[in-house]
Motif scaffolding. Structure first.
Motif, PDB file in Angstrom:
ATOM      1  N   ARG D   4      17.968 -22.944  57.314  1.00 33.43           N
ATOM      2  CA  ARG D   4      17.893 -21.728  56.291  1.00 33.43           C
ATOM      3  C   ARG D   4      18.968 -20.661  56.545  1.00 33.43           C
ATOM      4  O   ARG D   4      19.703 -20.597  57.585  1.00 33.43           O
ATOM      5  CB  ARG D   4      16.501 -20.877  56.776  1.00 33.43           C
ATOM      6  N   TYR D   5      19.446 -20.059  55.442  1.00 35.75           N
ATOM      7  CA  TYR D   5      20.588 -19.106  55.317  1.00 35.75           C
ATOM      8  C   TYR D   5      20.047 -17.841  55.117  1.00 35.75           C
ATOM      9  O   TYR D   5      19.134 -17.533  54.246  1.00 35.75           O
ATOM     10  CB  TYR D   5      21.370 -19.707  54.271  1.00 35.75           C
ATOM     11  N   PHE D   6      20.865 -17.144  55.560  1.00 31.70           N
ATOM     12  CA  PHE D   6      20.466 -15.495  55.412  1.00 31.70           C
ATOM     13  C   PHE D   6      21.884 -14.536  54.945  1.00 31.70           C
ATOM     14  O   PHE D   6      22.858 -14.909  55.439  1.00 31.70           O
ATOM     15  CB  PHE D   6      19.782 -14.997  56.447  1.00 31.70           C
ATOM     16  N   ALA D   7      21.543 -13.434  54.089  1.00 33.03           N
ATOM     17  CA  ALA D   7      22.573 -12.531  53.930  1.00 33.03           C
ATOM     18  C   ALA D   7      23.659 -13.120  52.956  1.00 33.03           C
ATOM     19  O   ALA D   7      23.585 -14.041  52.144  1.00 33.03           O
ATOM     20  CB  ALA D   7      22.983 -11.815  55.257  1.00 33.03           C
ATOM     21  N   TRP D   8      24.927 -12.772  53.356  1.00 29.08           N
ATOM     22  CA  TRP D   8      26.157 -13.219  52.635  1.00 29.08           C
ATOM     23  C   TRP D   8      26.255 -14.531  52.849  1.00 29.08           C
ATOM     24  O   TRP D   8      26.870 -14.994  51.912  1.00 29.08           O
ATOM     25  CB  TRP D   8      27.359 -12.538  52.934  1.00 29.08           C
ATOM     26  N   ARG D  10      23.734 -16.901  52.653  1.00 31.71           N
ATOM     27  CA  ARG D  10      22.993 -17.316  51.810  1.00 31.71           C
ATOM     28  C   ARG D  10      23.562 -17.132  50.224  1.00 31.71           C
ATOM     29  O   ARG D  10      23.559 -18.076  49.407  1.00 31.71           O
ATOM     30  CB  ARG D  10      21.637 -16.570  51.801  1.00 31.71           C
ATOM     31  N   GLU D  11      23.916 -15.883  50.184  1.00 34.98           N
ATOM     32  CA  GLU D  11      24.472 -15.638  48.826  1.00 34.98           C
ATOM     33  C   GLU D  11      25.831 -16.813  48.475  1.00 34.98           C
ATOM     34  O   GLU D  11      25.709 -16.961  47.514  1.00 34.98           O
ATOM     35  CB  GLU D  11      24.987 -14.256  48.788  1.00 34.98           C
ATOM     36  N   ARG D  54      25.511 -16.421  63.418  1.00 33.90           N
ATOM     37  CA  ARG D  54      24.580 -16.628  64.473  1.00 33.90           C
ATOM     38  C   ARG D  54      23.644 -17.859  64.138  1.00 33.90           C
ATOM     39  O   ARG D  54      23.447 -17.943  62.794  1.00 33.90           O
ATOM     40  CB  ARG D  54      23.833 -15.568  64.945  1.00 33.90           C
ATOM     41  N   ALA D  56      19.441 -19.565  64.932  1.00 33.73           N
ATOM     42  CA  ALA D  56      18.497 -19.691  65.808  1.00 33.73           C
ATOM     43  C   ALA D  56      17.654 -21.079  65.495  1.00 33.73           C
ATOM     44  O   ALA D  56      17.540 -21.562  64.380  1.00 33.73           O
ATOM     45  CB  ALA D  56      17.462 -18.673  65.066  1.00 33.73           C
ATOM     46  N   LEU D  61      16.983 -17.238  68.980  1.00 28.83           N
ATOM     47  CA  LEU D  61      18.508 -17.024  69.001  1.00 28.83           C
ATOM     48  C   LEU D  61      18.865 -18.019  69.885  1.00 28.83           C
ATOM     49  O   LEU D  61      18.468 -18.292  71.117  1.00 28.83           O
ATOM     50  CB  LEU D  61      19.071 -15.717  69.557  1.00 28.83           C
ATOM     51  N   SER D  75      18.061 -21.786  61.508  1.00 29.76           N
ATOM     52  CA  SER D  75      18.592 -20.661  60.872  1.00 29.76           C
ATOM     53  C   SER D  75      20.094 -20.259  61.008  1.00 29.76           C
ATOM     54  O   SER D  75      20.459 -20.378  62.153  1.00 29.76           O
ATOM     55  CB  SER D  75      17.609 -19.549  60.982  1.00 29.76           C
ATOM     56  N   PHE D  77      22.929 -17.318  59.928  1.00 26.33           N
ATOM     57  CA  PHE D  77      23.043 -16.007  59.424  1.00 26.33           C
ATOM     58  C   PHE D  77      24.169 -15.217  60.356  1.00 26.33           C
ATOM     59  O   PHE D  77      24.678 -15.558  61.293  1.00 26.33           O
ATOM     60  CB  PHE D  77      21.683 -15.286  59.507  1.00 26.33           C
ATOM     61  N   PRO D  79      25.767 -11.728  62.099  1.00 25.09           N
ATOM     62  CA  PRO D  79      25.578 -10.919  63.051  1.00 25.09           C
ATOM     63  C   PRO D  79      24.490  -9.956  62.494  1.00 25.09           C
ATOM     64  O   PRO D  79      24.799  -9.464  61.326  1.00 25.09           O
ATOM     65  CB  PRO D  79      26.600 -10.178  63.705  1.00 25.09           C
ATOM     66  N   MET D  80      23.397  -9.370  63.343  1.00 23.69           N
ATOM     67  CA  MET D  80      22.389  -8.578  62.574  1.00 23.69           C
ATOM     68  C   MET D  80      22.812  -7.088  62.460  1.00 23.69           C
ATOM     69  O   MET D  80      23.725  -6.730  63.283  1.00 23.69           O
ATOM     70  CB  MET D  80      21.174  -8.543  63.499  1.00 23.69           C
ATOM     71  N   THR D  81      22.511  -6.401  61.543  1.00 24.43           N
ATOM     72  CA  THR D  81      22.726  -5.231  61.125  1.00 24.43           C
ATOM     73  C   THR D  81      21.557  -4.369  60.798  1.00 24.43           C
ATOM     74  O   THR D  81      21.580  -3.399  59.780  1.00 24.43           O
ATOM     75  CB  THR D  81      23.881  -4.960  59.907  1.00 24.43           C
TER      76      THR D  81
END
Lengths: 151, 83, 151, 83
Positions: D4-8, D10-11, D54, D56, D61, D75, D77, D79-81
């Protein structure tokens, strides 16, 4: 940068104050709120709390702590509401709200005012318990809490 | 000068304030307290020198050796327990 | 001792949450609340914020921080509400409420959860500004804020 | 395994997840990333080894040298913000 201090006998609505305070601060990313409530615990049950105060001195002192917190932690706004008179268990006694760009300064601003309030604002608590009413003694830990800001 | 009392001190003295003409020799807060002890038995009994209490002149917390100056009010009260 | 964590897309009423949280805690003398809001400043104006999250991981992580805060600071209750999706300027993003017998542990509980949330909860901010939208970089200061709890 | 991919990430990859059959030799998170880089040009271009991101495994994590074990989801992604 606004400092507001209200001393009042009437009950206040903690949540309504938070919303009112927050409404006109589009630049504030962080609001920290502390609400102090009349509490009753099984080992020390009370029916009510009577808070005596020195009106003119309390107003001046709290305005001063609030202004100091504003300068020190670069707050956008701070508001303190403190009640006096008789209050029932569960009712709010005091609320401090601090708004800032950043969370830590909002927390620190509210915490700072509360620490000074406990020891230096002229309020005196009388607890109404099952065996009569008695004045609360000043607590040593409140004095030491204050010291963390002078380190 | 107006002397104001708060919390258990007010209750035990059974008054919340009193007006007092102080003699010239009374210069500091400590002098005023001594004067009260010398002229008022109740005060002497309830607020002996070893009692823990605080004093304010015109809404400002002060020490015992603070001069009274032009202050109009002297407030006497126990350590605060607010918040 | 109750730990409540809600992740939701819908707007929430910060004040109503405070009142709800406080209502059933007769033993709590202290409630500390932190509200994080979408902010727009003159030097960095934004129109909206889009918050992406990892739903299952976020729920688990936040529950863990909240439980840790409860144990560490002896809280009576803690509640975290965190939104995701698109939010407008001035709207609340996150709210942490911690109830305790004493004020310092309430402050510390809310502060602790916020520090970990910023760095370890799987949320990613995208700001919608006048020149398009961009992902927010992780901030060094958030990492250092966390370190104060391991001292 | 589901990636799974997240944020930039994923985009830029233009996908939020993919199913992937990993060969026996892939034991750790780092192995899985290397496998993705070797088999997927986009992934190799967007997530070279020096990128800060990062990972998970099943909502926890983990580090690059963590074994995949029986994890169902990996997953990836930035770093979290949050907060």
């Amino acid at each position: 940068m606004t400092v507001t201090v209200n001393l009042q006998q009437e009950m206040f609505d903690a949540g309504a104050l938070v919303n009112q305070f927050t409404r006109d601060l589009p630049e504030a990313g962080a609001v920290a709120t502390f609400t102090g409530l009349v509490r009753s615990t099984p080992d020390k049950p009370i029916r009510a709390l009577i808070l005596e105060h020195h009106p003119t001195m309390a107003q001046k002192q709290i305005e001063r702590f609030a202004q100091e917190a504003t300068d020190r932690f670069d707050l956008l706004a701070i508001e303190v509401v403190h009640r006096f008179g008789e209050m029932q268990v569960g009712e709010p006694i005091v609320q401090v709200m601090a708004a800032s760009h950043h969370r830590q300064s909002a927390f620190d601003g509210a915490n700072y005012v509360m620490d000074w309030l406990k020891t230096d604002a002229p309020f005196w608590k009388k607890e109404v318990g099952p065996d009569g009413s008695y004045w609360v003694d000043a607590r040593e830990t409140d004095e030491t809490a204050k010291e963390k800001w002078t380190k | 000068m107006i002397i104001r009392y708060f919390a258990w001190i007010r209750e035990r003295l059974n008054r919340d304030q009193q007006e007092l003409a102080l003699p010239e020799s009374v210069q500091t807060v400590a002098d005023a307290l001594d004067h009260l002890r010398a002229t008022d038995e109740d005060f002497a009994a309830i607020l002996p020198p070893e009692t823990v209490f605080r004093v304010a002149l015109d809404d400002e917390l002060v020490e015992l050796d603070t001069p009274l100056g032009n202050a109009k009010e002297l407030s006497i009260f126990p350590p605060m327990t607010g918040g």
